[in-house]
Design a protein around this motif. Structure first.
Motif, PDB file in Angstrom:
ATOM      1  N   ASP A 264     -48.286  -8.160  -6.227  1.00  0.00           N
ATOM      2  CA  ASP A 264     -47.467  -8.350  -5.035  1.00  0.00           C
ATOM      3  C   ASP A 264     -46.114  -8.983  -5.359  1.00  0.00           C
ATOM      4  OD1 ASP A 264     -48.236 -10.889  -5.704  1.00  0.00           O
ATOM      5  OD2 ASP A 264     -49.222 -11.344  -3.798  1.00  0.00           O
ATOM      6  N   GLY A 265     -45.811  -9.173  -6.624  1.00  0.00           N
ATOM      7  CA  GLY A 265     -44.523  -9.714  -7.024  1.00  0.00           C
ATOM      8  C   GLY A 265     -44.439 -11.228  -7.012  1.00  0.00           C
ATOM      9  N   SER A 266     -45.515 -11.903  -6.601  1.00  0.00           N
ATOM     10  CA  SER A 266     -45.453 -13.357  -6.465  1.00  0.00           C
ATOM     11  C   SER A 266     -45.248 -14.051  -7.803  1.00  0.00           C
ATOM     12  CB  SER A 266     -46.729 -13.881  -5.790  1.00  0.00           C
ATOM     13  OG  SER A 266     -47.881 -13.518  -6.525  1.00  0.00           O
ATOM     14  N   TRP A 267     -45.775 -13.471  -8.883  1.00  0.00           N
ATOM     15  CA  TRP A 267     -45.608 -14.107 -10.189  1.00  0.00           C
ATOM     16  C   TRP A 267     -44.146 -14.083 -10.618  1.00  0.00           C
ATOM     17  CZ3 TRP A 267     -49.278 -17.167 -11.376  1.00  0.00           C
ATOM     18  CH2 TRP A 267     -50.597 -16.871 -11.039  1.00  0.00           C
ATOM     19  N   SER A 268     -43.468 -12.986 -10.367  1.00  0.00           N
ATOM     20  CA  SER A 268     -42.043 -12.918 -10.708  1.00  0.00           C
ATOM     21  C   SER A 268     -41.261 -13.979  -9.950  1.00  0.00           C
ATOM     22  CB  SER A 268     -41.483 -11.529 -10.384  1.00  0.00           C
ATOM     23  OG  SER A 268     -42.151 -10.529 -11.114  1.00  0.00           O
ATOM     24  N   CYS A 269     -41.608 -14.150  -8.683  1.00  0.00           N
ATOM     25  CA  CYS A 269     -40.938 -15.166  -7.880  1.00  0.00           C
ATOM     26  C   CYS A 269     -41.230 -16.564  -8.410  1.00  0.00           C
ATOM     27  CB  CYS A 269     -41.397 -15.035  -6.431  1.00  0.00           C
ATOM     28  SG  CYS A 269     -40.367 -15.939  -5.259  1.00  0.00           S
ATOM     29  N   MET A 270     -42.483 -16.780  -8.852  1.00  0.00           N
ATOM     30  CA  MET A 270     -42.846 -18.081  -9.412  1.00  0.00           C
ATOM     31  C   MET A 270     -42.050 -18.369 -10.677  1.00  0.00           C
ATOM     32  SD  MET A 270     -46.384 -19.294 -11.205  1.00  0.00           S
ATOM     33  CE  MET A 270     -45.881 -18.377 -12.677  1.00  0.00           C
ATOM     34  N   TYR A 271     -41.943 -17.367 -11.564  1.00  0.00           N
ATOM     35  CA  TYR A 271     -41.169 -17.566 -12.794  1.00  0.00           C
ATOM     36  C   TYR A 271     -39.719 -17.907 -12.472  1.00  0.00           C
ATOM     37  CZ  TYR A 271     -45.039 -15.362 -15.380  1.00  0.00           C
ATOM     38  OH  TYR A 271     -46.257 -15.061 -15.932  1.00  0.00           O
ATOM     39  N   ALA A 272     -39.147 -17.194 -11.512  1.00  0.00           N
ATOM     40  CA  ALA A 272     -37.749 -17.443 -11.142  1.00  0.00           C
ATOM     41  C   ALA A 272     -37.570 -18.841 -10.567  1.00  0.00           C
ATOM     42  CB  ALA A 272     -37.291 -16.391 -10.139  1.00  0.00           C
ATOM     43  N   CYS A 273     -38.566 -19.307  -9.810  1.00  0.00           N
ATOM     44  CA  CYS A 273     -38.495 -20.640  -9.214  1.00  0.00           C
ATOM     45  C   CYS A 273     -38.619 -21.726 -10.273  1.00  0.00           C
ATOM     46  CB  CYS A 273     -39.598 -20.784  -8.170  1.00  0.00           C
ATOM     47  SG  CYS A 273     -39.687 -22.413  -7.392  1.00  0.00           S
ATOM     48  N   GLN A 274     -39.544 -21.524 -11.231  1.00  0.00           N
ATOM     49  CA  GLN A 274     -39.810 -22.556 -12.234  1.00  0.00           C
ATOM     50  C   GLN A 274     -38.781 -22.567 -13.353  1.00  0.00           C
ATOM     51  OE1 GLN A 274     -43.869 -22.098 -13.567  1.00  0.00           O
ATOM     52  NE2 GLN A 274     -44.694 -23.088 -11.746  1.00  0.00           N
ATOM     53  N   GLN A 275     -38.087 -21.458 -13.563  1.00  0.00           N
ATOM     54  CA  GLN A 275     -37.095 -21.374 -14.638  1.00  0.00           C
ATOM     55  C   GLN A 275     -35.746 -20.939 -14.074  1.00  0.00           C
ATOM     56  OE1 GLN A 275     -37.660 -22.176 -17.894  1.00  0.00           O
ATOM     57  NE2 GLN A 275     -39.757 -22.758 -17.400  1.00  0.00           N
ATOM     58  N   PRO A 276     -35.107 -21.775 -13.262  1.00  0.00           N
ATOM     59  CA  PRO A 276     -33.862 -21.351 -12.595  1.00  0.00           C
ATOM     60  C   PRO A 276     -32.709 -21.096 -13.554  1.00  0.00           C
ATOM     61  CG  PRO A 276     -34.256 -23.705 -12.280  1.00  0.00           C
ATOM     62  CD  PRO A 276     -35.498 -23.149 -12.898  1.00  0.00           C
ATOM     63  N   GLU A 277     -32.788 -21.643 -14.780  1.00  0.00           N
ATOM     64  CA  GLU A 277     -31.703 -21.438 -15.740  1.00  0.00           C
ATOM     65  C   GLU A 277     -31.862 -20.142 -16.520  1.00  0.00           C
ATOM     66  OE1 GLU A 277     -35.039 -23.186 -18.050  1.00  0.00           O
ATOM     67  OE2 GLU A 277     -34.168 -23.450 -16.054  1.00  0.00           O
ATOM     68  N   ARG A 278     -32.979 -19.460 -16.330  1.00  0.00           N
ATOM     69  CA  ARG A 278     -33.241 -18.209 -17.047  1.00  0.00           C
ATOM     70  C   ARG A 278     -33.183 -17.022 -16.094  1.00  0.00           C
ATOM     71  NH1 ARG A 278     -35.664 -18.736 -22.112  1.00  0.00           N
ATOM     72  NH2 ARG A 278     -36.215 -20.881 -22.695  1.00  0.00           N
ATOM     73  N   THR A 279     -32.882 -15.862 -16.633  1.00  0.00           N
ATOM     74  CA  THR A 279     -32.917 -14.630 -15.849  1.00  0.00           C
ATOM     75  C   THR A 279     -34.317 -14.031 -15.926  1.00  0.00           C
ATOM     76  OG1 THR A 279     -30.583 -14.187 -16.284  1.00  0.00           O
ATOM     77  CG2 THR A 279     -31.939 -12.328 -15.543  1.00  0.00           C
ATOM     78  N   VAL A 280     -34.916 -13.777 -14.778  1.00  0.00           N
ATOM     79  CA  VAL A 280     -36.252 -13.186 -14.686  1.00  0.00           C
ATOM     80  C   VAL A 280     -36.103 -11.767 -14.163  1.00  0.00           C
ATOM     81  CG1 VAL A 280     -38.515 -13.340 -13.585  1.00  0.00           C
ATOM     82  CG2 VAL A 280     -37.316 -15.436 -14.284  1.00  0.00           C
ATOM     83  N   ARG A 281     -36.728 -10.828 -14.843  1.00  0.00           N
ATOM     84  CA  ARG A 281     -36.585  -9.413 -14.477  1.00  0.00           C
ATOM     85  C   ARG A 281     -37.964  -8.836 -14.167  1.00  0.00           C
ATOM     86  NH1 ARG A 281     -31.279  -8.247 -16.213  1.00  0.00           N
ATOM     87  NH2 ARG A 281     -30.539  -9.644 -17.867  1.00  0.00           N
ATOM     88  N   ALA A 282     -38.105  -8.292 -12.965  1.00  0.00           N
ATOM     89  CA  ALA A 282     -39.355  -7.682 -12.519  1.00  0.00           C
ATOM     90  C   ALA A 282     -39.196  -6.171 -12.515  1.00  0.00           C
ATOM     91  CB  ALA A 282     -39.729  -8.184 -11.131  1.00  0.00           C
ATOM     92  N   VAL A 283     -40.085  -5.489 -13.239  1.00  0.00           N
ATOM     93  CA  VAL A 283     -40.027  -4.028 -13.345  1.00  0.00           C
ATOM     94  C   VAL A 283     -41.324  -3.456 -12.786  1.00  0.00           C
ATOM     95  CG1 VAL A 283     -39.752  -2.064 -14.904  1.00  0.00           C
ATOM     96  CG2 VAL A 283     -38.626  -4.253 -15.434  1.00  0.00           C
ATOM     97  N   ASP A 284     -41.215  -2.553 -11.838  1.00  0.00           N
ATOM     98  CA  ASP A 284     -42.412  -1.969 -11.229  1.00  0.00           C
ATOM     99  C   ASP A 284     -42.072  -0.576 -10.688  1.00  0.00           C
ATOM    100  OD1 ASP A 284     -44.565  -1.566  -8.932  1.00  0.00           O
ATOM    101  OD2 ASP A 284     -45.277  -3.202 -10.205  1.00  0.00           O
ATOM    102  N   PRO A 285     -43.000   0.386 -10.779  1.00  0.00           N
ATOM    103  CA  PRO A 285     -42.712   1.727 -10.266  1.00  0.00           C
ATOM    104  C   PRO A 285     -42.821   1.841  -8.754  1.00  0.00           C
ATOM    105  CG  PRO A 285     -44.908   1.664 -11.199  1.00  0.00           C
ATOM    106  CD  PRO A 285     -44.279   0.335 -11.505  1.00  0.00           C
ATOM    107  N   SER A 286     -43.333   0.810  -8.085  1.00  0.00           N
ATOM    108  CA  SER A 286     -43.512   0.869  -6.639  1.00  0.00           C
ATOM    109  C   SER A 286     -42.278   0.341  -5.923  1.00  0.00           C
ATOM    110  CB  SER A 286     -44.740   0.053  -6.231  1.00  0.00           C
ATOM    111  OG  SER A 286     -44.784  -0.112  -4.834  1.00  0.00           O
ATOM    112  N   ARG A 287     -41.581   1.220  -5.229  1.00  0.00           N
ATOM    113  CA  ARG A 287     -40.417   0.788  -4.464  1.00  0.00           C
ATOM    114  C   ARG A 287     -40.824  -0.200  -3.369  1.00  0.00           C
ATOM    115  NH1 ARG A 287     -39.232   6.152  -5.733  1.00  0.00           N
ATOM    116  NH2 ARG A 287     -37.172   6.456  -6.666  1.00  0.00           N
ATOM    117  N   LYS A 288     -42.009  -0.002  -2.807  1.00  0.00           N
ATOM    118  CA  LYS A 288     -42.491  -0.896  -1.757  1.00  0.00           C
ATOM    119  C   LYS A 288     -42.658  -2.310  -2.292  1.00  0.00           C
ATOM    120  CE  LYS A 288     -46.288  -1.500   1.544  1.00  0.00           C
ATOM    121  NZ  LYS A 288     -47.557  -0.929   2.059  1.00  0.00           N
TER     122      LYS A 288
END
Length: 265
Positions: free
Chosen positions: A1-25
């Motif tokens: 559901d993308g929550s892990w990507s959001c968690m990484y972005a929240c915990q590592q604000p100085e880093r760029t987090v990139r989420a790749v998924d084939p589901s547009r939804k």
């Protein structure tokens, strides 16, 4: 559901987090997180060992010649069939090509590809050789494909540790963390890894013992394993690191200083 990507972005604000998924939804669901965390980037794509296209199906469509599934999308190698929908096509990329496009080193990656993790690893070999990131992946411990995947990872000079928790619907779904061999000696004193190993939350794993972890092993505390020297009693993670890797990559004399005994499994 993308929550892990959001968690990484929240915990590592100085880093760029990139989420790749084939589901547009799924990618659209990350919109609110991207507004709150400007370091999160999203990409609609599938990853594999070669570039290509995933051809989407129309409602009720079926009959692709090659059935590699990514949610409601399938990869195929033959000509487009009448029940496919060009509007749902998704690019297939290698991680090597994505990282080259991003023009920044890869520090960490998590692979959750519903059984296609080996293809993703094959498509990121150049990145692994150049950047030497830590990366994690899902696997089904009882599936013979897990042994093949771990042999592939080991061939790239990585050492693996299984996380003892069920990570998906399958009873044997496990996350595995992979560390570059040459960096392991720098982690010997990690209190976080030692605590995790001491309580059997993580354990050394390879192709030979992965099936053992198709069932969660009992978590034990204290000196559950026989202590052969003081260092072994106190530093459980350090002694799960294969001694030959410490001798090969660590400072001269480190093995004698620590009196490591190798893996306790």
């Amino acid at each position: 559901d993308g929550s892990w990507s959001c968690m990484y972005a929240c915990q590592q604000p100085e880093r760029t987090v990139r989420a790749v998924d084939p589901s547009r939804k799924l990618v659209r669901t990350l919109g609110s997180c991207m507004k709150a965390h400007r370091n999160l980037r999203t990409y609609v794509a599938a990853v594999s060992n070669a570039s290509g296209v995933l051809h989407g199906k129309t409602a009720g469509g079926a009959g692709f010649d090659m059935s590699i599934h990514f949610g409601d999308i399938q990869q195929r190698s033959a000509a487009r069939t009448d029940n496919s929908n060009p509007a749902h096509d998704v690019a297939v990329r290698t991680i090597d090509s994505l990282v080259e496009e991003w023009n920044s080193p890869l520090g960490f990656a998590h692979l959750d590809l519903e059984g296609m993790e080996a293809l993703a690893v094959l498509g990121m070999r150049s990145t692994l050789a150049r950047d030497r990131p830590v990366f994690s992946m899902e696997l089904a411990a009882h599936d013979p494909a897990a042994e093949t995947l771990l042999r592939l990872v080991q061939s790239l000079s990585y050492t693996s540790y299984v996380v003892q928790e069920q990570c998906g619907m399958r009873f044997d779904c496990r996350n595995v963390i992979n560390f570059p061999n040459e960096h392991l000696h720098n982690l010997l004193d990690s209190p976080t890894l030692d605590l995790a190993a001491r309580y059997s939350v993580i354990a050394f794993v390879n192709a030979s013992n992965i099936k053992r972890f198709s069932r969660l092993q009992p978590k034990t505390v204290g000196n559950a394993w026989l202590c052969q020297n003081k260092w072994f009693c106190i530093n459980r993670f350090a002694n799960s690191v294969p001694a030959e890797l410490v001798a090969q990559h660590g400072p001269p004399g480190l093995l004698n200083e620590r009196q490591m005994v190798g893996s306790f499994l």
